[in-house]
Design a protein around this motif. Structure first.
Motif, PDB file in Angstrom:
ATOM      1  N   ASP A 103      -4.899  -2.857   5.903  1.00  0.00           N
ATOM      2  CA  ASP A 103      -5.545  -1.738   5.232  1.00  0.00           C
ATOM      3  C   ASP A 103      -6.284  -0.928   6.286  1.00  0.00           C
ATOM      4  O   ASP A 103      -6.995  -1.486   7.133  1.00  0.00           O
ATOM      5  N   TRP A 104      -6.109   0.397   6.216  1.00  0.00           N
ATOM      6  CA  TRP A 104      -6.615   1.325   7.228  1.00  0.00           C
ATOM      7  C   TRP A 104      -7.495   2.377   6.567  1.00  0.00           C
ATOM      8  O   TRP A 104      -7.144   2.916   5.518  1.00  0.00           O
ATOM      9  N   ILE A 105      -8.612   2.691   7.183  1.00  0.00           N
ATOM     10  CA  ILE A 105      -9.472   3.771   6.714  1.00  0.00           C
ATOM     11  C   ILE A 105      -8.996   5.066   7.346  1.00  0.00           C
ATOM     12  O   ILE A 105      -8.810   5.148   8.563  1.00  0.00           O
ATOM     13  N   VAL A 106      -8.789   6.068   6.519  1.00  0.00           N
ATOM     14  CA  VAL A 106      -8.309   7.362   6.998  1.00  0.00           C
ATOM     15  C   VAL A 106      -9.510   8.185   7.472  1.00  0.00           C
ATOM     16  O   VAL A 106     -10.412   8.487   6.685  1.00  0.00           O
ATOM     17  N   LEU A 107      -9.514   8.539   8.741  1.00  0.00           N
ATOM     18  CA  LEU A 107     -10.593   9.361   9.278  1.00  0.00           C
ATOM     19  C   LEU A 107     -10.117  10.764   9.617  1.00  0.00           C
ATOM     20  O   LEU A 107     -10.883  11.567  10.160  1.00  0.00           O
ATOM     21  N   GLN A 108      -8.885  11.076   9.290  1.00  0.00           N
ATOM     22  CA  GLN A 108      -8.399  12.440   9.471  1.00  0.00           C
ATOM     23  C   GLN A 108      -9.117  13.359   8.492  1.00  0.00           C
ATOM     24  O   GLN A 108      -9.463  12.951   7.383  1.00  0.00           O
ATOM     25  N   PRO A 109      -9.378  14.602   8.879  1.00  0.00           N
ATOM     26  CA  PRO A 109     -10.071  15.524   7.969  1.00  0.00           C
ATOM     27  C   PRO A 109      -9.213  15.864   6.755  1.00  0.00           C
ATOM     28  O   PRO A 109      -7.994  15.731   6.782  1.00  0.00           O
ATOM     29  N   GLY A 110      -9.888  16.286   5.695  1.00  0.00           N
ATOM     30  CA  GLY A 110      -9.177  16.686   4.485  1.00  0.00           C
ATOM     31  C   GLY A 110      -9.556  15.836   3.288  1.00  0.00           C
ATOM     32  O   GLY A 110     -10.486  15.027   3.340  1.00  0.00           O
ATOM     33  N   ALA A 111      -8.808  16.004   2.218  1.00  0.00           N
ATOM     34  CA  ALA A 111      -9.127  15.346   0.945  1.00  0.00           C
ATOM     35  C   ALA A 111      -9.017  13.836   1.021  1.00  0.00           C
ATOM     36  O   ALA A 111      -9.624  13.127   0.218  1.00  0.00           O
ATOM     37  N   VAL A 112      -8.241  13.305   1.970  1.00  0.00           N
ATOM     38  CA  VAL A 112      -8.018  11.863   2.045  1.00  0.00           C
ATOM     39  C   VAL A 112      -9.002  11.184   3.000  1.00  0.00           C
ATOM     40  O   VAL A 112      -8.994   9.963   3.136  1.00  0.00           O
ATOM     41  N   HIS A 113      -9.870  11.947   3.639  1.00  0.00           N
ATOM     42  CA  HIS A 113     -10.844  11.375   4.571  1.00  0.00           C
ATOM     43  C   HIS A 113     -11.670  10.294   3.861  1.00  0.00           C
ATOM     44  O   HIS A 113     -12.230  10.522   2.792  1.00  0.00           O
ATOM     45  N   GLY A 114     -11.716   9.101   4.459  1.00  0.00           N
ATOM     46  CA  GLY A 114     -12.490   7.996   3.889  1.00  0.00           C
ATOM     47  C   GLY A 114     -11.716   7.096   2.955  1.00  0.00           C
ATOM     48  O   GLY A 114     -12.196   6.028   2.578  1.00  0.00           O
ATOM     49  N   ALA A 115     -10.503   7.507   2.560  1.00  0.00           N
ATOM     50  CA  ALA A 115      -9.686   6.673   1.680  1.00  0.00           C
ATOM     51  C   ALA A 115      -9.095   5.504   2.480  1.00  0.00           C
ATOM     52  O   ALA A 115      -9.116   5.495   3.709  1.00  0.00           O
ATOM     53  N   ILE A 116      -8.569   4.515   1.758  1.00  0.00           N
ATOM     54  CA  ILE A 116      -7.951   3.342   2.389  1.00  0.00           C
ATOM     55  C   ILE A 116      -6.459   3.355   2.077  1.00  0.00           C
ATOM     56  O   ILE A 116      -6.061   3.459   0.913  1.00  0.00           O
ATOM     57  N   VAL A 117      -5.655   3.258   3.129  1.00  0.00           N
ATOM     58  CA  VAL A 117      -4.200   3.214   2.970  1.00  0.00           C
ATOM     59  C   VAL A 117      -3.713   1.856   3.459  1.00  0.00           C
ATOM     60  O   VAL A 117      -4.207   1.319   4.446  1.00  0.00           O
ATOM     61  N   ARG A 118      -2.765   1.289   2.732  1.00  0.00           N
ATOM     62  CA  ARG A 118      -2.135   0.034   3.161  1.00  0.00           C
ATOM     63  C   ARG A 118      -0.826   0.376   3.838  1.00  0.00           C
ATOM     64  O   ARG A 118       0.001   1.098   3.273  1.00  0.00           O
ATOM     65  N   CYS A 119      -0.659  -0.137   5.057  1.00  0.00           N
ATOM     66  CA  CYS A 119       0.547   0.192   5.807  1.00  0.00           C
ATOM     67  C   CYS A 119       0.879  -0.921   6.779  1.00  0.00           C
ATOM     68  O   CYS A 119      -0.010  -1.486   7.417  1.00  0.00           O
ATOM     69  N   ASP A 120       2.159  -1.212   6.883  1.00  0.00           N
ATOM     70  CA  ASP A 120       2.696  -2.075   7.925  1.00  0.00           C
ATOM     71  C   ASP A 120       3.486  -1.173   8.861  1.00  0.00           C
ATOM     72  O   ASP A 120       4.570  -0.711   8.502  1.00  0.00           O
ATOM     73  N   PRO A 121       2.955  -0.848  10.046  1.00  0.00           N
ATOM     74  CA  PRO A 121       3.666   0.070  10.941  1.00  0.00           C
ATOM     75  C   PRO A 121       5.046  -0.418  11.363  1.00  0.00           C
ATOM     76  O   PRO A 121       5.857   0.364  11.846  1.00  0.00           O
ATOM     77  N   TRP A 122       5.324  -1.713  11.174  1.00  0.00           N
ATOM     78  CA  TRP A 122       6.630  -2.247  11.543  1.00  0.00           C
ATOM     79  C   TRP A 122       7.675  -1.983  10.472  1.00  0.00           C
ATOM     80  O   TRP A 122       8.812  -1.686  10.778  1.00  0.00           O
ATOM     81  N   ALA A 123       7.277  -2.157   9.180  1.00  0.00           N
ATOM     82  CA  ALA A 123       8.324  -2.137   8.145  1.00  0.00           C
ATOM     83  C   ALA A 123       7.882  -1.620   6.786  1.00  0.00           C
ATOM     84  O   ALA A 123       8.678  -1.602   5.865  1.00  0.00           O
ATOM     85  N   GLY A 124       6.649  -1.229   6.580  1.00  0.00           N
ATOM     86  CA  GLY A 124       6.172  -0.844   5.258  1.00  0.00           C
ATOM     87  C   GLY A 124       5.555  -2.062   4.584  1.00  0.00           C
ATOM     88  O   GLY A 124       5.491  -3.127   5.187  1.00  0.00           O
ATOM     89  N   PRO A 125       5.040  -1.978   3.369  1.00  0.00           N
ATOM     90  CA  PRO A 125       4.973  -0.792   2.524  1.00  0.00           C
ATOM     91  C   PRO A 125       3.834   0.147   2.916  1.00  0.00           C
ATOM     92  O   PRO A 125       3.027  -0.180   3.778  1.00  0.00           O
ATOM     93  N   VAL A 126       3.793   1.286   2.262  1.00  0.00           N
ATOM     94  CA  VAL A 126       2.746   2.271   2.504  1.00  0.00           C
ATOM     95  C   VAL A 126       2.223   2.743   1.153  1.00  0.00           C
ATOM     96  O   VAL A 126       3.005   2.998   0.245  1.00  0.00           O
ATOM     97  N   GLY A 127       0.905   2.864   1.028  1.00  0.00           N
ATOM     98  CA  GLY A 127       0.330   3.419  -0.195  1.00  0.00           C
ATOM     99  C   GLY A 127      -1.180   3.421  -0.153  1.00  0.00           C
ATOM    100  O   GLY A 127      -1.789   2.635   0.582  1.00  0.00           O
ATOM    101  N   LEU A 128      -1.781   4.301  -0.917  1.00  0.00           N
ATOM    102  CA  LEU A 128      -3.238   4.340  -1.034  1.00  0.00           C
ATOM    103  C   LEU A 128      -3.697   3.186  -1.915  1.00  0.00           C
ATOM    104  O   LEU A 128      -3.130   2.953  -2.989  1.00  0.00           O
ATOM    105  N   VAL A 129      -4.746   2.465  -1.477  1.00  0.00           N
ATOM    106  CA  VAL A 129      -5.263   1.353  -2.267  1.00  0.00           C
ATOM    107  C   VAL A 129      -6.725   1.550  -2.680  1.00  0.00           C
ATOM    108  O   VAL A 129      -7.244   0.762  -3.466  1.00  0.00           O
TER     109      VAL A 129
END
Length: 200
Positions: A103-129
């Motif tokens: 689980d990764w905290i999004v620090l990029q600017p915009g509406a998703v700043h501060g949200a948590i995304v689940r991602c496996d950079p090797w194979a997925g899955p990806v989604g906001l949690v």
């Protein structure tokens, strides 16, 4: 009267249930917070509050659970700077998870700043949690208390437990998932994972 904060309530709930099985680090210093901000971008207020309360938490459980550890600033920095293989783009900080799916905290600017995304950079899955760290910590606390007893044992046998993030503790999550910025972010991550690309 001293008001108990949202972070304090969750930590007190964890302490009441797990006692010494909950291991917390001393609060982060101003220089540690500044160094993390320099690495990844401005920190959300709730994440900063967490770090000034405890610089990372770990549950010492009797059985493995990949999300049993909310990482400290130094661990975040190490995992971001020293990771081998596919990496996440700038503006993402790992907060919890296993060897690949995290689980990764999004620090990029915009509406998703501060949200948590689940991602496996090797194979997925990806989604906001979670829409923010505060609701993520709510969900994390509730999941741990519900699924593990006071001795750190699983409450019930069966298939591996799946921690889904904030879940019902996050009424904002459904709205955020339909936001164009969130859909674009998740789409880009999914495309990169599907292509096997290194994000950097």
């Amino acid at each position: 009267m001293i008001r108990e904060t949202h972070i304090d309530r969750n930590i007190n709930r964890l302490l009441a249930h797990f006692g010494s099985r909950l291991v917390g680090r001393p609060p982060a210093t101003a220089s540690e917070l500044a160094s993390l901000g320099e690495l990844a971008g401005p920190l959300p207020r709730d994440l900063s509050h967490f770090f000034t309360t405890t610089n990372g938490l770990r549950l010492e459980l009797a059985v493995p659970w990949p999300y049993a550890h909310l990482w400290s600033i130094n661990e975040m920095r190490s995992l971001t700077e020293l990771s081998a293989g596919p990496t996440m783009p700038e503006g993402f900080l790992p907060i919890a998870g296993g060897e690949s799916e995290r689980d990764w905290i999004v620090l990029q600017p915009g509406a998703v700043h501060g949200a948590i995304v689940r991602c496996d950079p090797w194979a997925g899955p990806v989604g906001l949690v979670a829409s923010c760290f505060e609701t993520y910590f709510d969900g994390w606390t509730s999941f741990a208390v519900k699924n593990f007893d006071r001795q750190g044992r699983r409450r019930a046998e069966g298939p591996a437990m799946a921690f889904g993030g904030a879940g019902r503790h996050d009424p904002e999550l459904h709205r955020l998932r339909s936001h164009p910025d969130a859909q674009a972010l998740v789409g880009e991550l999914r495309m990169s994972v599907a292509c096997g690309a290194d994000f950097e």
